[in-house]
Design a protein around this motif. Sequence first.
Motif, PDB file in Angstrom:
ATOM      1  N   GLY A  45       0.788  -1.233   0.000  1.00 46.28           N
ATOM      2  CA  GLY A  45       0.000   0.000   0.000  1.00 46.28           C
ATOM      3  C   GLY A  45       0.809   1.267   0.000  1.00 46.28           C
ATOM      4  O   GLY A  45       0.256   2.360  -0.171  1.00 46.28           O
ATOM      5  N   VAL A  61      -4.131  -7.373  -4.969  1.00 43.47           N
ATOM      6  CA  VAL A  61      -4.955  -6.877  -3.881  1.00 43.47           C
ATOM      7  C   VAL A  61      -5.459  -8.064  -3.068  1.00 43.47           C
ATOM      8  O   VAL A  61      -5.862  -9.089  -3.610  1.00 43.47           O
ATOM      9  CB  VAL A  61      -6.153  -6.043  -4.404  1.00 43.47           C
ATOM     10  CG1 VAL A  61      -5.674  -4.779  -5.078  1.00 43.47           C
ATOM     11  CG2 VAL A  61      -7.021  -6.855  -5.358  1.00 43.47           C
ATOM     12  N   ALA A  63      -6.171  -9.542   1.429  1.00 42.21           N
ATOM     13  CA  ALA A  63      -6.023  -9.357   2.871  1.00 42.21           C
ATOM     14  C   ALA A  63      -4.565  -9.527   3.284  1.00 42.21           C
ATOM     15  O   ALA A  63      -3.737 -10.050   2.530  1.00 42.21           O
ATOM     16  CB  ALA A  63      -6.913 -10.356   3.621  1.00 42.21           C
ATOM     17  N   LEU A 112      -6.119  -4.998   1.451  1.00 43.76           N
ATOM     18  CA  LEU A 112      -7.530  -4.678   1.650  1.00 43.76           C
ATOM     19  C   LEU A 112      -7.883  -5.010   3.094  1.00 43.76           C
ATOM     20  O   LEU A 112      -7.713  -6.149   3.541  1.00 43.76           O
ATOM     21  CB  LEU A 112      -8.407  -5.478   0.682  1.00 43.76           C
ATOM     22  CG  LEU A 112      -8.140  -5.238  -0.814  1.00 43.76           C
ATOM     23  CD1 LEU A 112      -9.056  -6.098  -1.665  1.00 43.76           C
ATOM     24  CD2 LEU A 112      -8.296  -3.755  -1.158  1.00 43.76           C
ATOM     25  N   PRO A 137     -10.829   1.033   0.267  1.00 42.55           N
ATOM     26  CA  PRO A 137      -9.587   0.963  -0.508  1.00 42.55           C
ATOM     27  C   PRO A 137      -9.278   2.322  -1.114  1.00 42.55           C
ATOM     28  O   PRO A 137     -10.175   3.169  -1.242  1.00 42.55           O
ATOM     29  CB  PRO A 137      -9.908  -0.073  -1.593  1.00 42.55           C
ATOM     30  CG  PRO A 137     -11.396  -0.063  -1.703  1.00 42.55           C
ATOM     31  CD  PRO A 137     -11.926   0.261  -0.345  1.00 42.55           C
ATOM     32  N   LEU A 184      -7.302   3.084  -6.837  1.00 40.49           N
ATOM     33  CA  LEU A 184      -7.325   1.678  -7.239  1.00 40.49           C
ATOM     34  C   LEU A 184      -8.428   1.427  -8.260  1.00 40.49           C
ATOM     35  O   LEU A 184      -8.283   0.578  -9.142  1.00 40.49           O
ATOM     36  CB  LEU A 184      -7.526   0.795  -6.004  1.00 40.49           C
ATOM     37  CG  LEU A 184      -7.448  -0.719  -6.197  1.00 40.49           C
ATOM     38  CD1 LEU A 184      -6.098  -1.129  -6.769  1.00 40.49           C
ATOM     39  CD2 LEU A 184      -7.699  -1.438  -4.878  1.00 40.49           C
ATOM     40  N   GLY A 221      -6.744 -10.344  -7.629  1.00 39.24           N
ATOM     41  CA  GLY A 221      -7.018 -10.505  -6.211  1.00 39.24           C
ATOM     42  C   GLY A 221      -6.399 -11.791  -5.673  1.00 39.24           C
ATOM     43  O   GLY A 221      -6.263 -12.780  -6.394  1.00 39.24           O
ATOM     44  N   GLU A 279     -13.578 -11.095   7.549  1.00 41.49           N
ATOM     45  CA  GLU A 279     -12.643 -10.211   6.845  1.00 41.49           C
ATOM     46  C   GLU A 279     -12.486 -10.631   5.388  1.00 41.49           C
ATOM     47  O   GLU A 279     -12.509  -9.794   4.475  1.00 41.49           O
ATOM     48  CB  GLU A 279     -11.282 -10.236   7.548  1.00 41.49           C
ATOM     49  CG  GLU A 279     -10.207  -9.398   6.853  1.00 41.49           C
ATOM     50  CD  GLU A 279      -8.841  -9.555   7.507  1.00 41.49           C
ATOM     51  OE1 GLU A 279      -7.859  -9.070   6.915  1.00 41.49           O
ATOM     52  OE2 GLU A 279      -8.754 -10.174   8.589  1.00 41.49           O
ATOM     53  N   ASP A 291     -15.440  -9.565   3.402  1.00 42.05           N
ATOM     54  CA  ASP A 291     -15.395  -8.136   3.067  1.00 42.05           C
ATOM     55  C   ASP A 291     -14.411  -7.871   1.934  1.00 42.05           C
ATOM     56  O   ASP A 291     -14.686  -7.087   1.017  1.00 42.05           O
ATOM     57  CB  ASP A 291     -14.987  -7.315   4.299  1.00 42.05           C
ATOM     58  CG  ASP A 291     -16.080  -7.279   5.360  1.00 42.05           C
ATOM     59  OD1 ASP A 291     -17.238  -7.591   5.016  1.00 42.05           O
ATOM     60  OD2 ASP A 291     -15.774  -6.946   6.528  1.00 42.05           O
ATOM     61  N   VAL A 292     -13.264  -8.520   2.003  1.00 36.67           N
ATOM     62  CA  VAL A 292     -12.255  -8.355   0.955  1.00 36.67           C
ATOM     63  C   VAL A 292     -12.788  -8.859  -0.384  1.00 36.67           C
ATOM     64  O   VAL A 292     -12.589  -8.226  -1.430  1.00 36.67           O
ATOM     65  CB  VAL A 292     -10.962  -9.102   1.349  1.00 36.67           C
ATOM     66  CG1 VAL A 292     -10.019  -9.216   0.142  1.00 36.67           C
ATOM     67  CG2 VAL A 292     -10.261  -8.384   2.493  1.00 36.67           C
ATOM     68  N   VAL A 332     -14.900  -6.282  -2.138  1.00 37.13           N
ATOM     69  CA  VAL A 332     -14.100  -5.253  -2.818  1.00 37.13           C
ATOM     70  C   VAL A 332     -13.524  -5.801  -4.117  1.00 37.13           C
ATOM     71  O   VAL A 332     -13.526  -5.123  -5.146  1.00 37.13           O
ATOM     72  CB  VAL A 332     -12.977  -4.743  -1.894  1.00 37.13           C
ATOM     73  CG1 VAL A 332     -12.088  -3.747  -2.634  1.00 37.13           C
ATOM     74  CG2 VAL A 332     -13.559  -4.107  -0.638  1.00 37.13           C
ATOM     75  N   GLN A 333     -13.031  -7.035  -4.076  1.00 30.20           N
ATOM     76  CA  GLN A 333     -12.465  -7.632  -5.281  1.00 30.20           C
ATOM     77  C   GLN A 333     -13.520  -7.763  -6.372  1.00 30.20           C
ATOM     78  O   GLN A 333     -13.221  -7.575  -7.558  1.00 30.20           O
ATOM     79  CB  GLN A 333     -11.839  -8.986  -4.934  1.00 30.20           C
ATOM     80  CG  GLN A 333     -10.587  -8.856  -4.060  1.00 30.20           C
ATOM     81  CD  GLN A 333     -10.105 -10.178  -3.500  1.00 30.20           C
ATOM     82  OE1 GLN A 333     -10.890 -11.122  -3.346  1.00 30.20           O
ATOM     83  NE2 GLN A 333      -8.827 -10.251  -3.151  1.00 30.20           N
TER      84      GLN A 333
END
Length: 298
Positions: A138, A153, A155, A179, A185, A189, A199, A240, A243-244, A247-248
């Motif tokens: 990051g 990208v 966790a 992430l 994010p 990105l 991912g 987690e 959630d990741v 985003v992916q």
Amino acid sequence: MITSERVVIHVVADSTGDTGARVGRAVQAQYPELEVVVVRHPRLHSQEGLDDVVEQLRADPDLAVVFCTVVDEVLHGQVIDRCAELDIPCADLLTPALDAVTARTGAEPARLVQPVGLAADYFERIHAMEFAIANDDGHVTPDGLQEAQIVLVGASRTGKTPLSMYLGYLGYRTANIPLVAGVPPPPELFRVDSWKIVGLTIDPERLVSIRRRRVDLMGAARQGSGSLGGYADLARIVDELDDVAQVQRRLGCPVLDTTTLALEEAAGRIIDLVTARRRTRTVLPTRADGRSDPSARS
């Protein structure tokens, strides 16, 4: 029938021995049940040097295999002959390749001794490794995501950093973005060309094991999820990763499960994914290593 659980690959070379050592590592991956040791004998330029190598081979010929990359015709012939005398299997790594090119072109090899590491892409690889370090975890340089050829990208502890460094070693400018559940994010990105994003995910129980080992190495006490803030708690890790994954999906990127993949295999799959997605937009030129170059633009 396996006659030995250990083999020593002696790379006999008149340069650095990098070529033979790389082949040795590739061979090692194919024999997980064996202990494979790679020993280099570089810069072989004289009869005295060859005699020294032979003495080392003679010390334990039953475990020895020789990979020969010697280009000097006289010394090359002597390596082959000595291995035959000692009844040591010898793989001549260069001669079949040279013969194939000669058969096609009629040109004879120059028989020059030079390190293969100084090929045309050498400085590109150095730059790519420096790029991976500068754009790790990051901490992305201002134009890093736009300049990157690959963006990973995922966790924390899903393999982003080692894969970035290895892809850099292969010559691909790679950035990686962690992430974090509950943390948006970086907006940039979503402005990156989607074809370059891959991912990463991993089995939750495997991730628990990795994170707990990391916590132990860092010297933190492990007394329940409270002391670790959920970092190594299975239930929180499952949430987690969910959630990741959301985003992916928003990024529209393919997701690679690294749970059972060796570093080299994961890197190869990432390159293939990015190349295939980039190819849908243009026909790619071929890199020196035979792979298409995902950074090429029409």
